[in-house]
Design a protein around this motif. Structure first.
Motif, short mmCIF file in Angstrom:
data_model
loop_
_atom_site.label_atom_id
_atom_site.label_comp_id
_atom_site.label_asym_id
_atom_site.label_seq_id
_atom_site.Cartn_x
_atom_site.Cartn_y
_atom_site.Cartn_z
N ALA A 48 0.82 -1.22 0.00
CA ALA A 48 0.00 0.00 0.00
C ALA A 48 0.85 1.26 0.00
CB ALA A 48 -0.95 0.00 1.20
N VAL A 49 2.16 1.13 0.15
CA VAL A 49 3.07 2.27 -0.01
C VAL A 49 3.38 2.37 -1.50
CG1 VAL A 49 5.34 3.21 0.55
CG2 VAL A 49 4.03 1.96 2.30
N PRO A 50 3.03 3.46 -2.18
CA PRO A 50 3.18 3.52 -3.63
C PRO A 50 4.56 3.16 -4.15
CG PRO A 50 1.83 5.35 -2.89
CD PRO A 50 2.32 4.64 -1.65
N SER A 51 5.62 3.63 -3.50
CA SER A 51 6.96 3.33 -4.00
C SER A 51 7.26 1.84 -3.92
CB SER A 51 8.00 4.12 -3.20
OG SER A 51 7.87 3.88 -1.81
N VAL A 52 6.70 1.14 -2.93
CA VAL A 52 6.92 -0.30 -2.79
C VAL A 52 6.02 -1.07 -3.74
CG1 VAL A 52 6.86 -2.27 -1.21
CG2 VAL A 52 7.66 -0.03 -0.39
N GLY A 53 4.72 -0.77 -3.71
CA GLY A 53 3.77 -1.49 -4.55
C GLY A 53 4.08 -1.36 -6.03
N GLU A 54 4.43 -0.15 -6.47
CA GLU A 54 4.73 0.06 -7.87
C GLU A 54 6.02 -0.65 -8.29
OE1 GLU A 54 2.84 2.33 -10.45
OE2 GLU A 54 1.71 1.04 -9.10
N HIS A 178 1.79 7.95 3.79
CA HIS A 178 2.15 7.38 2.50
C HIS A 178 1.13 6.42 1.88
CE1 HIS A 178 6.07 8.79 4.02
NE2 HIS A 178 6.40 8.88 2.76
N PHE A 179 0.30 5.79 2.67
CA PHE A 179 -0.65 4.84 2.08
C PHE A 179 -1.51 5.55 1.03
CE2 PHE A 179 -1.47 0.88 4.93
CZ PHE A 179 -0.15 0.53 4.81
N ALA A 180 -1.58 4.94 -0.14
CA ALA A 180 -2.40 5.51 -1.22
C ALA A 180 -2.62 4.44 -2.27
CB ALA A 180 -1.72 6.73 -1.84
N TYR A 181 -3.69 4.59 -3.02
CA TYR A 181 -3.98 3.64 -4.09
C TYR A 181 -3.03 3.83 -5.26
CZ TYR A 181 -6.20 1.19 -7.92
OH TYR A 181 -6.42 0.35 -8.97
N THR A 182 -2.52 2.70 -5.78
CA THR A 182 -1.83 2.67 -7.07
C THR A 182 -2.26 1.41 -7.78
OG1 THR A 182 0.11 1.47 -6.21
CG2 THR A 182 0.21 3.90 -6.19
N ASP A 183 -2.25 1.45 -9.10
CA ASP A 183 -2.61 0.25 -9.86
C ASP A 183 -1.65 -0.90 -9.57
OD1 ASP A 183 -4.73 1.58 -11.03
OD2 ASP A 183 -3.63 2.08 -12.86
N GLY A 184 -0.36 -0.55 -9.42
CA GLY A 184 0.63 -1.59 -9.14
C GLY A 184 0.42 -2.24 -7.79
N VAL A 188 -0.48 -6.26 -7.10
CA VAL A 188 0.30 -7.14 -6.23
C VAL A 188 -0.58 -7.68 -5.10
CG1 VAL A 188 2.29 -7.30 -4.69
CG2 VAL A 188 2.44 -5.98 -6.81
N SER A 189 -1.43 -6.82 -4.55
CA SER A 189 -2.36 -7.24 -3.50
C SER A 189 -3.29 -8.33 -4.00
CB SER A 189 -3.17 -6.04 -3.00
OG SER A 189 -4.21 -6.46 -2.14
N ARG A 222 -8.97 0.88 2.22
CA ARG A 222 -9.03 2.13 1.44
C ARG A 222 -7.85 2.23 0.48
NH1 ARG A 222 -10.53 4.25 6.57
NH2 ARG A 222 -8.37 4.97 6.89
N ALA A 223 -6.67 1.84 0.94
CA ALA A 223 -5.49 1.98 0.10
C ALA A 223 -5.57 1.09 -1.14
CB ALA A 223 -4.24 1.63 0.91
N PHE A 224 -6.22 -0.07 -1.04
CA PHE A 224 -6.34 -0.97 -2.17
C PHE A 224 -7.67 -0.79 -2.91
CE2 PHE A 224 -3.34 -3.72 0.42
CZ PHE A 224 -2.23 -3.37 -0.33
N ASP A 225 -8.49 0.12 -2.41
CA ASP A 225 -9.79 0.41 -3.02
C ASP A 225 -10.66 -0.84 -3.11
OD1 ASP A 225 -11.70 2.11 -4.11
OD2 ASP A 225 -11.06 1.73 -6.18
N TYR A 226 -10.66 -1.63 -2.02
CA TYR A 226 -11.55 -2.78 -1.93
C TYR A 226 -12.88 -2.34 -1.33
CZ TYR A 226 -7.64 -6.02 -2.73
OH TYR A 226 -6.60 -6.71 -3.27
#
Length: 326
Positions: A48-54, A178-184, A188-189, A222-226
């Motif tokens: 859920a951290v954009p830099s990590v998830g992406e 830092h938690f935010a939605y990203t497609d990446g 991964v989730s 919320r971060a993964f928009d589930y």
């Protein structure tokens, strides 16, 4: 052997000097299933951290080879815990982990956050959520904190918090900021959740999927928009976990350790594995990085910069992190 003998043994040990032994007892005798779940959730949170998830999505390792990456992560962390940080299999696993991390431009702040999840999530699972058959004591929490501080130092992470309270503050603030939605991160989730569901028989999977999502807190949802889990599934998941804890409390203590390498969920290496040969071996770095060896003033000993491999015994690493110079 009585139910609280391991707990009593832990409290005879020193929370700093014996932190490795205490963590082994907690993870393989007292709470093997619980700590496995908590550490799995710790890694999951990092998506859920954009830099990590992406970054994880960019590599496609966690979306296209999810089982393989799950196994590698579990086995490397298992070998470090089982064999320790000294020369041997544990050091080989640590070196392999650092080599993989070093292929990418990962900030010290992200390293600190990931480390904080490993410190915080077992305590949240066992104590805050009430899913443990007993609570962790302050002595045990201090020992676990010291263990992961030690791991962080071997990874070359800077500015590591000294106490559990400081780790929790870092963890909480980093997620808020830092938690935010990203497609990446979402991709991964989704892949990770599907792997977790596939660990169960086919007839159980329609129930396991909403059950698992109900264990995710609102910040993650919320971060993964589930979609928000229903009140029914929230109550069912929470009740089931607490009910399990009550049953486990009356079970006999585990005499033999349960290591992650023996889990039926580990499927990639049926004939065994060499910790120095598992994981990814990227050809070239997809993003720029500039890792440098640091010097510890008190000892003059080398430690790696974040994500950099440990230099082999008896050699020195060149200033640019290249091959040892003899």
């Amino acid at each position: 052997m009585k139910r609280f003998d391991w707990r009593d043994r832990i409290h005879e040990l020193d929370a700093e000097a014996d932190c490795e032994q205490i963590v082994r007892i907690l993870a393989t005798h007292e709470f093997p299933w619980d700590i496995e779940q908590a550490l799995g959730l710790a890694l999951y949170r990092t998506y859920a951290v954009p830099s990590v998830g992406e970054l994880l999505a960019y590599t496609r390792e966690f979306t296209e080879r999810t089982q393989h990456r799950y196994d590698d992560t579990a086995l490397i962390l298992n070998d470090i815990m089982e064999h320790g940080f000294g020369p041997g299999r544990g050091r080989d696993a640590l070196r392999r982990m650092n080599q993989m991390h070093r292929s990418y431009d990962i900030s010290n702040d992200d390293y600190l956050y990931v480390l904080s999840t490993f410190v915080v999530m077992p305590v949240r699972w066992l104590n805050d959520y009430g899913y443990g058959w007993r609570r962790l004591s302050d002595h045990e929490i201090a020992a676990s904190t010291n263990y992961y501080r030690k791991l962080g130092k071997h990874m070359g992470i800077k500015d590591i918090p000294e106490t559990y309270a400081a780790f929790y503050e870092l963890y909480d603030n980093y997620e808020r900021d830092h938690f935010a939605y990203t497609d990446g991160g979402r991709a991964v989730s989704d892949s990770t959740l599907e792997l977790m569901v596939d660990f169960y028989p086919a007839w159980q999977r329609p129930l396991v999927r909403p059950f698992t999502k109900a264990l995710l807190d609102d910040r993650l949802i919320r971060a993964f928009d589930y979609p928000e889990p229903s009140r029914f599934w929230r109550a069912a998941a929470n009740g089931a976990m607490k009910g399990r804890a009550k049953v486990v409390r009356f079970m006999p203590p585990r005499k033999e350790p349960r290591w992650a390498r023996t889990s039926p969920n580990i499927q990639t290496y049926p004939d065994g594995y060499d910790p120095s040969r598992i994981g990814t071996f990227p050809q070239g770095c997809p993003v720029p990085h500039d890792m440098r060896t640091q010097m510890v003033p008190a000892t003059g000993a080398q430690v790696p910069a974040p994500g950099e491999a440990l230099p082999p015994e008896g050699s020195e690493r060149s200033a640019d992190g290249g091959a040892p110079q003899h």
